[in-house]
Motif scaffolding. Structure first.
Motif, short mmCIF file in Angstrom:
data_model
loop_
_atom_site.label_atom_id
_atom_site.label_comp_id
_atom_site.label_asym_id
_atom_site.label_seq_id
_atom_site.Cartn_x
_atom_site.Cartn_y
_atom_site.Cartn_z
N CYS A 246 1.40 19.46 -2.09
CA CYS A 246 1.04 18.05 -2.23
C CYS A 246 0.44 17.54 -0.94
CB CYS A 246 2.27 17.21 -2.57
SG CYS A 246 2.97 17.59 -4.18
N GLU A 247 -0.64 16.80 -1.08
CA GLU A 247 -1.30 16.19 0.07
C GLU A 247 -1.51 14.71 -0.19
OE1 GLU A 247 -3.94 20.08 1.36
OE2 GLU A 247 -4.96 18.35 0.53
N ALA A 248 -1.41 13.93 0.88
CA ALA A 248 -1.67 12.50 0.80
C ALA A 248 -2.17 12.04 2.16
CB ALA A 248 -0.39 11.75 0.42
N ASP A 249 -2.86 10.92 2.19
CA ASP A 249 -3.40 10.43 3.46
C ASP A 249 -2.48 9.42 4.13
OD1 ASP A 249 -3.78 8.30 1.78
OD2 ASP A 249 -5.92 8.13 2.12
N SER A 250 -1.27 9.25 3.62
CA SER A 250 -0.32 8.32 4.20
C SER A 250 0.72 9.09 5.03
CB SER A 250 0.39 7.51 3.11
OG SER A 250 1.43 6.75 3.67
N LYS A 251 0.55 9.07 6.34
CA LYS A 251 1.49 9.76 7.22
C LYS A 251 2.91 9.21 7.04
CE LYS A 251 2.45 10.97 11.97
NZ LYS A 251 2.10 10.86 13.36
N GLN A 252 3.01 7.91 6.86
CA GLN A 252 4.32 7.27 6.69
C GLN A 252 5.02 7.80 5.44
OE1 GLN A 252 4.09 3.01 6.45
NE2 GLN A 252 6.19 2.74 7.12
N LEU A 253 4.31 7.92 4.34
CA LEU A 253 4.88 8.44 3.11
C LEU A 253 5.35 9.88 3.31
CD1 LEU A 253 5.50 8.27 0.05
CD2 LEU A 253 3.14 9.02 -0.34
N ILE A 254 4.50 10.71 3.89
CA ILE A 254 4.85 12.11 4.12
C ILE A 254 6.08 12.22 5.01
CG2 ILE A 254 4.04 14.30 5.10
CD1 ILE A 254 2.70 13.49 2.41
N THR A 255 6.17 11.37 6.04
CA THR A 255 7.33 11.38 6.93
C THR A 255 8.60 11.04 6.16
OG1 THR A 255 5.98 10.81 8.85
CG2 THR A 255 8.33 10.35 9.01
N TYR A 256 8.56 10.00 5.34
CA TYR A 256 9.74 9.63 4.55
C TYR A 256 10.17 10.78 3.63
CZ TYR A 256 9.28 4.69 5.89
OH TYR A 256 9.22 3.52 6.59
N ILE A 257 9.21 11.43 3.01
CA ILE A 257 9.52 12.53 2.09
C ILE A 257 10.11 13.71 2.87
CG2 ILE A 257 8.54 14.26 0.54
CD1 ILE A 257 6.53 12.02 -0.30
N ASN A 258 9.45 14.11 3.94
CA ASN A 258 9.93 15.26 4.72
C ASN A 258 11.29 15.02 5.33
OD1 ASN A 258 7.72 16.86 4.13
ND2 ASN A 258 6.60 16.27 5.95
N ASN A 259 11.56 13.80 5.74
CA ASN A 259 12.86 13.48 6.35
C ASN A 259 13.93 13.16 5.31
OD1 ASN A 259 11.82 13.83 8.89
ND2 ASN A 259 11.34 11.66 9.16
N LYS A 260 13.52 13.07 4.04
CA LYS A 260 14.44 12.72 2.95
C LYS A 260 15.23 11.47 3.30
CE LYS A 260 14.66 17.44 1.41
NZ LYS A 260 15.40 18.65 1.30
N ALA A 261 14.50 10.53 3.90
CA ALA A 261 15.15 9.29 4.36
C ALA A 261 14.42 8.08 3.80
CB ALA A 261 15.13 9.25 5.88
N PRO A 262 14.61 7.81 2.52
CA PRO A 262 13.91 6.68 1.94
C PRO A 262 14.42 5.34 2.49
CG PRO A 262 15.42 7.62 0.37
CD PRO A 262 15.43 8.52 1.57
N VAL A 263 13.51 4.45 2.69
CA VAL A 263 13.86 3.10 3.10
C VAL A 263 14.10 2.27 1.84
CG1 VAL A 263 12.63 3.22 5.29
CG2 VAL A 263 11.43 2.46 3.27
N PRO A 264 14.84 1.17 1.96
CA PRO A 264 15.22 0.42 0.75
C PRO A 264 14.06 0.06 -0.18
CG PRO A 264 16.45 -0.38 2.62
CD PRO A 264 15.46 0.62 3.16
N GLU A 265 12.94 -0.37 0.39
CA GLU A 265 11.80 -0.78 -0.45
C GLU A 265 11.28 0.37 -1.32
OE1 GLU A 265 7.24 -2.50 -0.09
OE2 GLU A 265 8.41 -2.19 1.73
N PHE A 266 11.38 1.58 -0.82
CA PHE A 266 10.80 2.74 -1.49
C PHE A 266 11.84 3.71 -2.01
CE2 PHE A 266 8.18 1.49 2.16
CZ PHE A 266 7.18 0.86 1.45
N PRO B 43 0.82 -1.21 0.00
CA PRO B 43 0.00 0.00 0.00
C PRO B 43 0.85 1.27 0.00
CG PRO B 43 -0.78 -1.53 1.68
CD PRO B 43 0.50 -2.09 1.14
N LEU B 44 1.94 1.27 0.75
CA LEU B 44 2.81 2.45 0.81
C LEU B 44 3.46 2.72 -0.54
CD1 LEU B 44 3.92 4.72 2.52
CD2 LEU B 44 5.74 3.17 3.27
N MET B 45 3.87 1.67 -1.21
CA MET B 45 4.44 1.83 -2.56
C MET B 45 3.39 2.44 -3.49
SD MET B 45 7.07 1.40 -4.57
CE MET B 45 8.14 0.12 -3.96
#
Length: 109
Positions: free
Chosen positions: A75-95, A50-52
């Motif tokens: 940009c708006e999205a309902d995925s807090k996890q996605l927004i956190t990854y983007i704002n922190n500029k810290a992508p995890v390997p899967e994404f 789902p996050l992908m």
């Protein structure tokens, strides 16, 4: 993807529908400019989570804004996890690829 004062000329929202037992994911995004919404959607095959799916939807929304020549977007999205990854500029390997694409596109605004 906006001004320091928080003023944006365009708002983009994205969402995705993912099911584990399906090989296809539904993506949708809305671009609202001058109070006029434009709706976009597409089907994406072989999405692993789902996050992908949420990330792909946001990437496509940003690509569309760029294609349309829009410069100030929120940009708006309902995925807090996605927004956190983007704002922190810290992508995890899967994404990593999706987040990197989003950050690269965002840097062009």
């Amino acid at each position: 993807m906006g001004t320091e004062s928080g003023e944006y000329t365009t708002k983009s929202g994205s969402d995705a529908s993912w099911r584990e037992n399906s090989t296809h994911t539904g993506l949708g995004w809305t671009i609202i400019r001058d109070n006029n919404p434009m709706l976009f959607s597409r089907v994406e095959p072989h999405v692993s989570s789902p996050l992908m799916a949420e990330g792909i939807a946001m990437r496509e929304a940003i690509r569309k804004c760029k294609e349309m020549g829009l410069r100030k977007i929120r940009c708006e999205a309902d995925s807090k996890q996605l927004i956190t990854y983007i704002n922190n500029k810290a992508p995890v390997p899967e994404f990593y690829g999706i987040i990197s694409d989003i950050l690269a596109l965002a840097a062009e605004f």
